[in-house]
Structure formats: C-alpha cells, structure tokens
Design a protein around this motif. Structure first.
Motif, PDB file in Angstrom:
ATOM      1  N   SER A  10       7.573 -86.358 -67.746  1.00 41.18           N
ATOM      2  CA  SER A  10       7.173 -86.934 -69.018  1.00 41.18           C
ATOM      3  C   SER A  10       5.906 -86.257 -69.521  1.00 41.18           C
ATOM      4  CB  SER A  10       6.932 -88.441 -68.869  1.00 41.18           C
ATOM      5  OG  SER A  10       5.810 -88.672 -68.058  1.00 41.18           O
ATOM      6  N   ILE A  11       5.707 -86.340 -70.811  1.00 42.66           N
ATOM      7  CA  ILE A  11       4.499 -85.791 -71.421  1.00 42.66           C
ATOM      8  C   ILE A  11       3.666 -86.970 -71.902  1.00 42.66           C
ATOM      9  CG2 ILE A  11       3.592 -84.398 -73.307  1.00 42.66           C
ATOM     10  CD1 ILE A  11       6.193 -82.752 -73.126  1.00 42.66           C
ATOM     11  N   ASN A  12       2.423 -87.030 -71.446  1.00 41.59           N
ATOM     12  CA  ASN A  12       1.531 -88.128 -71.790  1.00 41.59           C
ATOM     13  C   ASN A  12       0.294 -87.577 -72.474  1.00 41.59           C
ATOM     14  OD1 ASN A  12       3.420 -89.356 -70.201  1.00 41.59           O
ATOM     15  ND2 ASN A  12       1.989 -90.217 -68.757  1.00 41.59           N
ATOM     16  N   LYS A  13      -0.357 -88.422 -73.244  1.00 41.31           N
ATOM     17  CA  LYS A  13      -1.619 -88.040 -73.871  1.00 41.31           C
ATOM     18  C   LYS A  13      -2.761 -88.691 -73.105  1.00 41.31           C
ATOM     19  CE  LYS A  13      -0.091 -87.195 -78.537  1.00 41.31           C
ATOM     20  NZ  LYS A  13      -0.349 -87.428 -79.947  1.00 41.31           N
ATOM     21  N   PRO A  40       3.667 -92.264 -64.903  1.00 43.72           N
ATOM     22  CA  PRO A  40       4.971 -92.865 -65.171  1.00 43.72           C
ATOM     23  C   PRO A  40       5.403 -93.840 -64.068  1.00 43.72           C
ATOM     24  CG  PRO A  40       5.037 -90.522 -65.612  1.00 43.72           C
ATOM     25  CD  PRO A  40       3.718 -90.811 -64.962  1.00 43.72           C
ATOM     26  N   LYS A  41       6.102 -94.885 -64.480  1.00 44.95           N
ATOM     27  CA  LYS A  41       6.498 -95.965 -63.573  1.00 44.95           C
ATOM     28  C   LYS A  41       7.273 -95.443 -62.368  1.00 44.95           C
ATOM     29  CE  LYS A  41       8.921-100.331 -63.294  1.00 44.95           C
ATOM     30  NZ  LYS A  41       9.758-101.307 -63.979  1.00 44.95           N
ATOM     31  N   GLN A  42       8.221 -94.534 -62.586  1.00 42.46           N
ATOM     32  CA  GLN A  42       9.031 -94.071 -61.451  1.00 42.46           C
ATOM     33  C   GLN A  42       8.169 -93.333 -60.414  1.00 42.46           C
ATOM     34  OE1 GLN A  42      11.282 -90.947 -63.940  1.00 42.46           O
ATOM     35  NE2 GLN A  42      11.881 -90.532 -61.849  1.00 42.46           N
ATOM     36  N   LEU A  43       7.140 -92.635 -60.840  1.00 47.14           N
ATOM     37  CA  LEU A  43       6.240 -91.978 -59.888  1.00 47.14           C
ATOM     38  C   LEU A  43       5.345 -92.991 -59.185  1.00 47.14           C
ATOM     39  CD1 LEU A  43       5.207 -88.763 -61.838  1.00 47.14           C
ATOM     40  CD2 LEU A  43       6.777 -88.950 -59.905  1.00 47.14           C
ATOM     41  N   ARG A  44       4.876 -94.002 -59.908  1.00 46.57           N
ATOM     42  CA  ARG A  44       4.062 -95.052 -59.266  1.00 46.57           C
ATOM     43  C   ARG A  44       4.873 -95.756 -58.195  1.00 46.57           C
ATOM     44  NH1 ARG A  44       2.977 -96.629 -64.725  1.00 46.57           N
ATOM     45  NH2 ARG A  44       4.051 -98.585 -64.295  1.00 46.57           N
ATOM     46  N   GLU A  45       6.143 -96.053 -58.489  1.00 43.88           N
ATOM     47  CA  GLU A  45       6.996 -96.723 -57.507  1.00 43.88           C
ATOM     48  C   GLU A  45       7.301 -95.806 -56.325  1.00 43.88           C
ATOM     49  OE1 GLU A  45      10.352 -97.977 -59.828  1.00 43.88           O
ATOM     50  OE2 GLU A  45       9.330 -99.804 -60.515  1.00 43.88           O
ATOM     51  N   LYS A  46       7.607 -94.547 -56.613  1.00 41.99           N
ATOM     52  CA  LYS A  46       7.953 -93.592 -55.558  1.00 41.99           C
ATOM     53  C   LYS A  46       6.811 -93.413 -54.567  1.00 41.99           C
ATOM     54  CE  LYS A  46       9.458 -88.808 -54.891  1.00 41.99           C
ATOM     55  NZ  LYS A  46       9.865 -87.571 -55.572  1.00 41.99           N
TER      56      LYS A  46
END
Length: 89
Positions: free
Chosen positions: A2-5, A15-21
C-alpha cells in the motif's frame, strides 16, 4: 503493498494485514532503524524471556534435550560444515 502518506508530525499508518502478521498491537514498542539504505520497523518483544520460552521445543518435539546435548549437536554440525569447506578449497 500500500501507499501511505506521512502526516506533518512524521506519523504513518502500518497496514492492518502487516500489523496482524507481525503481532503489532496498540502501544507496542518498535525499533525504527536504517538497514542498507532503507527504513526498517522492528517489533520489540514485550517480555523477551517469556516470549522466547519454548522455542527449542519446536526443534526437538519428541524428547527433552539438555543444553549440553544441543551444544554437542551444534559443534558436530559446525565441524561437518568446516570439513566441507576445506574439501572445496
């Protein structure tokens, strides 16, 4: 991916999926560092002793292994690797 500012305060959203992983929860500690020219976010263990307890059981689930036995096995593996390196030279 994902691209975030980044906010004006330098904040970003992981991103949520990375926090969960990676088990990142609110208020958890992370180390932010630079590795080979990239920014890395490394989760820190809340309680290193508690969180690493039992990791050796995964390698030896069938029996209890003493530290001495493990050291002997690692030394045996290291000698084998050394002899392979010498044979290649």
């Amino acid at each position: 991916m994902s691209i975030n500012k980044m906010s004006y305060k330098g904040q970003i959203v992981i991103p949520k999926q990375l926090r969960e992983k990676y088990g990142l929860k609110p208020e958890c500690s992370v180390r932010i560092t630079e590795i080979d020219g990239h920014i890395a976010i490394i989760p820190l263990l809340d309680d290193p002793i508690k969180d690493t307890r039992g990791i050796l059981k995964k390698k030896y689930p069938e029996k209890t292994v003493t530290t001495d036995e493990m050291i002997k096995e690692y030394r045996k593996e290291e000698k084998m690797l050394e002899s392979r390196r010498e044979a290649k030279s």
